[in-house]
Scaffold this active site. Structure first.
Site, PDB file in Angstrom:
ATOM      1  N   GLU A   2     -20.369 -44.266  39.739  1.00  0.00           N
ATOM      2  CA  GLU A   2     -19.618 -43.760  40.888  1.00  0.00           C
ATOM      3  C   GLU A   2     -18.385 -42.983  40.435  1.00  0.00           C
ATOM      4  O   GLU A   2     -17.681 -43.373  39.514  1.00  0.00           O
ATOM      5  CB  GLU A   2     -19.190 -44.918  41.787  1.00  0.00           C
ATOM      6  N   CYS A  43     -18.827 -53.060  47.863  1.00  0.00           N
ATOM      7  CA  CYS A  43     -18.795 -52.349  46.580  1.00  0.00           C
ATOM      8  C   CYS A  43     -17.733 -51.254  46.594  1.00  0.00           C
ATOM      9  O   CYS A  43     -16.923 -51.135  45.669  1.00  0.00           O
ATOM     10  CB  CYS A  43     -20.164 -51.746  46.265  1.00  0.00           C
ATOM     11  N   HIS A 100     -23.251 -48.662  40.266  1.00  0.00           N
ATOM     12  CA  HIS A 100     -24.284 -49.256  41.118  1.00  0.00           C
ATOM     13  C   HIS A 100     -25.609 -49.319  40.358  1.00  0.00           C
ATOM     14  O   HIS A 100     -25.907 -48.431  39.548  1.00  0.00           O
ATOM     15  CB  HIS A 100     -24.501 -48.407  42.372  1.00  0.00           C
ATOM     16  N   ARG A 120     -21.613 -51.982  58.146  1.00  0.00           N
ATOM     17  CA  ARG A 120     -22.770 -51.950  59.045  1.00  0.00           C
ATOM     18  C   ARG A 120     -23.276 -53.341  59.360  1.00  0.00           C
ATOM     19  O   ARG A 120     -23.844 -53.603  60.424  1.00  0.00           O
ATOM     20  CB  ARG A 120     -23.878 -51.100  58.416  1.00  0.00           C
TER      21      ARG A 120
END
Length: 214
Positions: free
Chosen positions: A83, A146, A168, A93
């Site tokens: 990342e 994360c 990830h 969510r």
């Protein structure tokens, strides 16, 4: 003595495993002793907004690391994702493991809208690829726990002059619950090990294209 903090996550929700935590434990089992000049501190974090940040801060205060590499699961991705940027946003969510579901709140009030990893991300991608492990540079860590951890460690690194980032991983072989892509656990752990060693050996990232069109 150089100190590296490497973190993964516990299983989330009804999942029995989390390959990031499994791979972190495997790297720790491989790592040589303090005679190597590098002390590796490993930890598996809770998949909670409050708990992950709190435990990270405790570990940083206790061990004063030079480098922090946090890792987590991105089920559905087919390769290791290094990342590059975290967004200062919690927009969950689904609830975390504490049942908390923050929506449209900052991970760090008062921090910039986005923060960048200070690892040599492009060099890490190059070196992981050279080991034959599927890998790519990612411009989104999502908006769940994360990403929350990435924001916290990246902002810590900016304030302290240290280096930090996030990686990830897909499911490990035999773990994917619904046929998602998988990679061998040993490859995931090897990717983490390469990320550590490349970071320690690299002062300046390579000059290479890493952007995307969409």
């Amino acid at each position: 003595m150089t100190t590296v903090l490497l973190t993964g996550f516990e299983p989330f929700g009804s999942d029995a495993v989390n390959p990031s935590g499994d791979a972190v434990r495997l790297v720790a089992s491989w790592w040589p002793g303090t005679g190597s000049g590098v002390r590796l501190v490993s930890e598996v974090l809770p998949v909670t907004f409050a708990g992950s940040a709190r435990r990270l801060n405790e570990l940083i205060d206790e061990h004063d690391p030079d480098v922090v590499i946090a890792t987590g699961l991105a089920g559905g991705r087919s390769r290791v994702s290094v990342e590059r940027v975290g967004v200062n946003l919690m927009d969950a969510r689904i609830p975390d493991n504490d049942g908390e579901q923050p929506v449209d709140l900052p991970s760090l009030p008062g921090a910039p809208a986005a923060v960048f990893a200070s690892l040599p991300v492009k060099t890490i991608v190059r070196d992981i690829a050279a080991a034959g492990i599927p890998v790519g540079l990612s411009l989104t860590a999502g908006s769940f726990v994360c990403n929350h951890v990435l924001v916290h460690v990246a902002e810590w690194a900016h304030r302290s002059g240290r280096r930090a980032g996030f990686i990830h991983v897909p499911w490990a072989t035999g773990q994917a619950p619904n046929g998602e892509p998988e990679l061998p656990l040993e490859q995931l752990a090897r990717a983490f090990e390469i990320a550590i060693r490349t970071t320690l050996a690299t002062e300046r990232d390579i000059d290479a294209v890493g952007g995307t069109l969409h």
